[in-house]
Design an enzyme around this catalytic site. Structure first.
Site, short mmCIF file in Angstrom:
data_model
loop_
_atom_site.label_atom_id
_atom_site.label_comp_id
_atom_site.label_asym_id
_atom_site.label_seq_id
_atom_site.Cartn_x
_atom_site.Cartn_y
_atom_site.Cartn_z
N PRO A 70 41.05 -12.33 -63.68
CA PRO A 70 40.88 -12.12 -62.23
C PRO A 70 40.50 -10.67 -61.95
O PRO A 70 41.36 -9.82 -61.77
CB PRO A 70 42.25 -12.49 -61.65
CG PRO A 70 43.22 -12.23 -62.77
CD PRO A 70 42.48 -12.50 -64.05
N ASP A 121 41.99 -5.84 -64.18
CA ASP A 121 42.59 -7.15 -64.40
C ASP A 121 43.85 -7.23 -63.54
O ASP A 121 44.83 -6.54 -63.79
CB ASP A 121 42.94 -7.31 -65.89
CG ASP A 121 43.49 -8.70 -66.22
OD1 ASP A 121 43.90 -9.42 -65.29
OD2 ASP A 121 43.51 -9.05 -67.42
N HIS A 122 43.81 -8.10 -62.53
CA HIS A 122 44.91 -8.17 -61.58
C HIS A 122 46.19 -8.70 -62.21
O HIS A 122 47.28 -8.52 -61.65
CB HIS A 122 44.51 -9.06 -60.39
CG HIS A 122 45.11 -8.60 -59.08
ND1 HIS A 122 46.40 -8.15 -58.96
CD2 HIS A 122 44.58 -8.53 -57.83
CE1 HIS A 122 46.65 -7.82 -57.71
NE2 HIS A 122 45.56 -8.02 -57.00
N ARG A 123 46.10 -9.34 -63.36
CA ARG A 123 47.31 -9.79 -64.04
C ARG A 123 48.07 -8.61 -64.63
O ARG A 123 49.29 -8.69 -64.83
CB ARG A 123 46.94 -10.76 -65.18
CG ARG A 123 46.21 -12.02 -64.74
CD ARG A 123 45.68 -12.80 -65.93
NE ARG A 123 44.78 -11.99 -66.75
CZ ARG A 123 44.19 -12.46 -67.86
NH1 ARG A 123 44.42 -13.69 -68.28
NH2 ARG A 123 43.38 -11.66 -68.56
N VAL A 124 47.37 -7.53 -64.92
CA VAL A 124 47.96 -6.37 -65.58
C VAL A 124 48.27 -5.25 -64.60
O VAL A 124 49.33 -4.61 -64.68
CB VAL A 124 47.00 -5.84 -66.69
CG1 VAL A 124 47.62 -4.65 -67.42
CG2 VAL A 124 46.65 -6.94 -67.67
#
Length: 452
Positions: free
Chosen positions: A249, A424-427
């Site tokens: 994402p 990276d929006h997860r990170v």
């Protein structure tokens, strides 16, 4: 007894390679450490060394052969007193007995299952039947619903998970029936084997793969064209970038920085360093600015590891280098500890060897953050695709003289450089990404502080 020399896995992700050139011929005597062949992986051309001594009895694979799978026998090594007549009659090491022993050792484990989530397990080099240096291709096993073991490479498992395929229903074409990337890509998902995709796609729905080669060629059947065959590097780039855009994402943060003070400092330093043959580039300052910023905002110095985040302590910066046929990202390790001149010298060496495809795997694997600079081509701004598993990549444009409003409200002219941070929006969350980009910008606008 004649010994098989197997195609080595020269990097953790290597499943096949090109036997570019033999450095020995049949009948040659070799000792441990002698060079046997040059092997092309998707990233580099590497030399392959012998670990045993003996005489080359037979070359099984012709030089120039592409797509040679890891662990495929490529030559036969004869011991003292053996002759070529022994090759056909002697049982081959690495046959059914070796496979059985390997299967017995490869019991499924929780760690193997975790590796499917995104990180490959450590490679283990089998000693039996292997007469040359290199790490064997990693392979994990699980059990099917019937209790049978299923062996597949980490890449094959990841693709199968993304496409919702049941590995137990796929016939493997690799050594000992191991399932490899091509097997999964060629498999069609059946209704009975559809599983939820790891990326969160709807149950039983495979990732879109685009039109087939035949379908695209049919569109242009009345037009003149030349078909360009994909080499290993281009295939890898296509696969990784597709994976990145489908599974990561991305969000983007943009900012302009004034680099007049940086340009003045660079000119002064280059004048003083000229006697040592060192010439600093703007990119050297960008590397240092990013390395320091990751230390200033340590929770952004991180990578995505499937079901967790790994937060790194050192600033290991990967820098995109354009080479013939693609690109590669050599990694500058511990960049926060190195001076600008040290970074410049190391980067120049890595880039030169990257273009010659002479980098070792540890020199282009790893890192938590990437830089892609197209400013030297006159590109003012662009968006870069994240290089998994990195948490972010900085796209750097050209420095351009522009009219700007000064701190006193007066119109003036400054050298402005545009930067885009792909995250990276997860990170990294949006606010933390903004703090990281702010730290990078401040380092570039006050470059003298980076020398402290």
């Amino acid at each position: 007894m004649p010994t098989e020399i197997l195609m080595p896995a020269l990097s953790p992700t290597m499943e096949e390679g090109t036997l570019a050139k033999w450095l020995v011929k049949e009948g040659d005597t070799v000792n441990s450490g002698d060079l046997l062949a040059e092997i092309e992986t998707d990233k580099a051309t590497m030399e392959f060394e012998a670990v045993d001594e003996g005489r080359i009895g037979k070359l099984l694979i012709a030089e120039g052969t592409e797509g040679v799978a890891v662990n495929t026998p490529i030559a036969i090594l004869l011991e003292e007193g053996e002759s070529a007549d022994d090759i056909d009659t002697a049982p081959q090491k690495g046959g059914d007995e070796k496979a059985k022993k390997a299967d017995d050792r490869a019991a499924p484990s929780e760690n193997a299952a975790r590796s499917d989530a995104g990180s490959a397990p450590a490679n283990e080099q089998p000693k039996s039947g292997t007469a040359a240096q290199g790490s064997a291709q990693s392979s994990t096993s699980t059990k099917s619903e019937k209790g049978d073991r299923v062996f597949a490479s980490p890449l094959a498992r990841r693709i199968a998970a993304d496409r919702g395929l049941d590995l137990a229903a796929i016939q493997g074409s690799g050594p000992r029936g191991r399932i490899v990337k091509a097997d999964v890509e060629n498999a069609e998902p059946a209704a009975s084997q559809a599983k939820p995709a790891a990326s969160g796609a709807a149950k039983g729905v495979a990732m879109p793969t685009g039109a087939s080669a035949e379908a695209v060629a049919a569109m242009f059947k009345d037009r003149e064209y030349e078909e360009v065959r994909l080499d290993g590097m281009r295939k890898t780039i296509a696969a990784r970038l597709t994976e990145a855009k489908q599974t990561i994402p991305h969000f983007y943060l943009r900012r302009e920085v004034r680099i007049d003070r940086l340009m003045d400092l660079r000119a002064q330093m280059n004048e003083q360093l000229s006697e040592r043959g060192i010439k600093l580039s703007v990119n050297d300052f960008v590397i240092k600015a990013c390395a320091n910023a990751l230390q200033q905002v340590p929770d952004t110095n991180a990578v995505w590891a499937g079901d967790r985040i790994l937060q790194l302590k050192p600033s290991d910066i990967a820098v995109a280098v354009a080479i013939d046929g693609g690109l590669i990202t050599p990694v500058l390790r511990d960049a926060q500890q190195k001076s600008l001149s040290a970074l410049s010298t190391e980067m120049r060496d890595l880039a030169t060897r990257a273009r010659d495809r002479k980098l070792a795997p540890h020199e282009y694997q790893g890192g938590s953050f990437s830089i892609s600079n197209l400013g030297m081509f006159g590109v003012e701004n662009f968006d870069a695709v994240i290089n998994p598993p990195h948490g972010a990549i900085l796209a750097v444009g050209a420095g351009v003289r522009k009219p700007v409003v000064g701190a006193d409200g007066e119109l003036t002219v400054a050298t402005v450089m545009s930067m885009t941070l792909s995250v990276d929006h997860r990170v990294i969350d949006g606010a933390r990404g903004a703090v990281l980009l702010k730290a990078i910008a401040e380092n570039l606008e006050a470059p003298i502080a980076m020398l402290a």
